[in-house]
Write a protein that holds these residues in place. Structure first.
Motif, mmCIF file in Angstrom:
data_model
loop_
_atom_site.group_PDB
_atom_site.id
_atom_site.type_symbol
_atom_site.label_atom_id
_atom_site.label_comp_id
_atom_site.label_asym_id
_atom_site.label_seq_id
_atom_site.Cartn_x
_atom_site.Cartn_y
_atom_site.Cartn_z
ATOM 1 N N ASP A 261 78.569 38.735 35.120
ATOM 2 C CA ASP A 261 77.201 39.010 35.576
ATOM 3 C C ASP A 261 76.176 38.244 34.745
ATOM 4 O O ASP A 261 75.136 37.832 35.259
ATOM 5 C CB ASP A 261 76.890 40.504 35.497
ATOM 6 C CG ASP A 261 77.718 41.324 36.474
ATOM 7 O OD1 ASP A 261 78.318 40.741 37.401
ATOM 8 O OD2 ASP A 261 77.775 42.554 36.297
ATOM 9 N N ILE A 262 76.463 38.062 33.481
ATOM 10 C CA ILE A 262 75.549 37.325 32.596
ATOM 11 C C ILE A 262 75.335 35.919 33.132
ATOM 12 O O ILE A 262 74.192 35.466 33.299
ATOM 13 C CB ILE A 262 76.110 37.277 31.156
ATOM 14 C CG1 ILE A 262 76.038 38.670 30.531
ATOM 15 C CG2 ILE A 262 75.372 36.242 30.311
ATOM 16 C CD1 ILE A 262 76.750 38.792 29.198
ATOM 17 N N TYR A 263 76.431 35.232 33.427
ATOM 18 C CA TYR A 263 76.328 33.851 33.892
ATOM 19 C C TYR A 263 75.756 33.769 35.307
ATOM 20 O O TYR A 263 75.008 32.844 35.626
ATOM 21 C CB TYR A 263 77.685 33.152 33.785
ATOM 22 C CG TYR A 263 78.108 33.003 32.334
ATOM 23 C CD1 TYR A 263 77.524 32.031 31.520
ATOM 24 C CD2 TYR A 263 79.057 33.849 31.771
ATOM 25 C CE1 TYR A 263 77.885 31.901 30.184
ATOM 26 C CE2 TYR A 263 79.426 33.718 30.439
ATOM 27 C CZ TYR A 263 78.833 32.751 29.655
ATOM 28 O OH TYR A 263 79.192 32.632 28.333
ATOM 29 N N ASN B 152 72.263 31.806 36.126
ATOM 30 C CA ASN B 152 72.195 30.785 37.175
ATOM 31 C C ASN B 152 71.115 31.105 38.207
ATOM 32 O O ASN B 152 70.375 30.216 38.633
ATOM 33 C CB ASN B 152 73.551 30.610 37.863
ATOM 34 C CG ASN B 152 74.542 29.886 36.995
ATOM 35 O OD1 ASN B 152 74.169 29.083 36.147
ATOM 36 N ND2 ASN B 152 75.818 30.171 37.193
ATOM 37 N N CYS B 153 71.020 32.371 38.603
ATOM 38 C CA CYS B 153 69.978 32.769 39.562
ATOM 39 C C CYS B 153 68.583 32.516 38.985
ATOM 40 O O CYS B 153 67.701 32.002 39.671
ATOM 41 C CB CYS B 153 70.117 34.245 39.923
ATOM 42 S SG CYS B 153 71.530 34.621 40.963
ATOM 43 N N LEU B 154 68.397 32.869 37.741
ATOM 44 C CA LEU B 154 67.107 32.664 37.087
ATOM 45 C C LEU B 154 66.743 31.188 37.040
ATOM 46 O O LEU B 154 65.623 30.789 37.373
ATOM 47 C CB LEU B 154 67.149 33.255 35.672
ATOM 48 C CG LEU B 154 65.895 33.117 34.834
ATOM 49 C CD1 LEU B 154 64.753 33.946 35.418
ATOM 50 C CD2 LEU B 154 66.170 33.554 33.404
ATOM 51 N N THR C 122 61.753 26.386 34.067
ATOM 52 C CA THR C 122 62.374 25.191 33.502
ATOM 53 C C THR C 122 63.205 25.573 32.293
ATOM 54 O O THR C 122 62.704 26.264 31.394
ATOM 55 C CB THR C 122 61.286 24.177 33.066
ATOM 56 O OG1 THR C 122 60.461 23.885 34.195
ATOM 57 C CG2 THR C 122 61.913 22.897 32.535
ATOM 58 N N LEU C 123 64.457 25.150 32.272
ATOM 59 C CA LEU C 123 65.320 25.392 31.120
ATOM 60 C C LEU C 123 64.948 24.425 30.005
ATOM 61 O O LEU C 123 64.891 23.214 30.219
ATOM 62 C CB LEU C 123 66.791 25.215 31.496
ATOM 63 C CG LEU C 123 67.787 25.375 30.348
ATOM 64 C CD1 LEU C 123 67.776 26.800 29.807
ATOM 65 C CD2 LEU C 123 69.188 24.990 30.808
ATOM 66 N N ILE C 124 64.693 24.958 28.835
ATOM 67 C CA ILE C 124 64.410 24.141 27.663
ATOM 68 C C ILE C 124 65.652 24.016 26.795
ATOM 69 O O ILE C 124 65.992 22.942 26.326
ATOM 70 C CB ILE C 124 63.229 24.734 26.853
ATOM 71 C CG1 ILE C 124 61.960 24.712 27.704
ATOM 72 C CG2 ILE C 124 63.035 23.992 25.534
ATOM 73 C CD1 ILE C 124 60.796 25.464 27.117
ATOM 74 N N GLU C 125 66.336 25.144 26.607
ATOM 75 C CA GLU C 125 67.516 25.145 25.733
ATOM 76 C C GLU C 125 68.415 26.309 26.104
ATOM 77 O O GLU C 125 67.944 27.366 26.520
ATOM 78 C CB GLU C 125 67.070 25.274 24.272
ATOM 79 C CG GLU C 125 68.181 25.205 23.260
ATOM 80 C CD GLU C 125 67.674 25.300 21.818
ATOM 81 O OE1 GLU C 125 68.523 25.223 20.925
ATOM 82 O OE2 GLU C 125 66.463 25.459 21.599
#
Length: 159
Positions: free
Chosen positions: A48-50, A54-56, A63-66
């Motif tokens: 569920d974490i992954y 991924n949904c987020l 935007t993913l920074i890190e």
């Protein structure tokens, strides 16, 4: 989902600013501190974490920074969690700005372990021997918790 208490971030932010010798201007803080705001998400299962991460990250305004995956590669003390530093828009009176936010995703077992470890780490007046003993016990517990998470995931997958 459990929001982190604002005082937890205020204290952490002040410590980071001091430890990193960051000027106390708004611009310097925004540039150098990645977790001025944060959210902790507690899940029942590792998968569920992954899935939630991924949904987020599929949202077009995030935007993913890190990414720091302490589940696949735990910290030496046994800490496990998935940390995402993301940029999200916030809407102010006269403008829209991007804000860096840390999202921590953990299982219930990971959160239980991290909460206990945090309380013990900040206890004062513990002898070096006791600190070492507790660190070893906590590492053992972290490994047991990870094994429990895997077993619970296997049970879920059978259903």
């Amino acid at each position: 989902v459990r929001d982190l208490h604002p005082l937890e971030f205020a204290h952490a932010g002040q410590t980071k600013i001091r430890d990193r010798n960051i000027p106390s201007s708004l611009e310097a803080i925004e540039e150098n501190i990645n977790d001025i705001a944060g959210v902790r998400v507690i899940c029942s299962f590792c998968e569920d974490i992954y899935m939630l991460a991924n949904c987020l990250l599929k949202q077009d305004d995030i935007t993913l920074i890190e990414i720091k995956d302490y589940i696949k590669k735990p910290k030496p003390n046994g800490y496990r969690s998935l940390h995402l530093i993301i940029s999200v828009p916030i809407f102010l009176k006269d403008e829209k700005r991007d804000m860096k936010v840390e999202v921590q995703l953990r299982t219930i077992a990971m959160d239980f372990w991290a909460s206990l470890e945090h309380k013990i780490r900040y206890k004062k007046n513990l002898s070096e021997d006791l600190q070492k003993e507790l660190a070893e016990e906590l590492l053992y517990c972290a490994n047991q918790s990870a094994e429990l998470d895997m077993k619970m995931q296997k049970i879920r997958n059978k259903i």
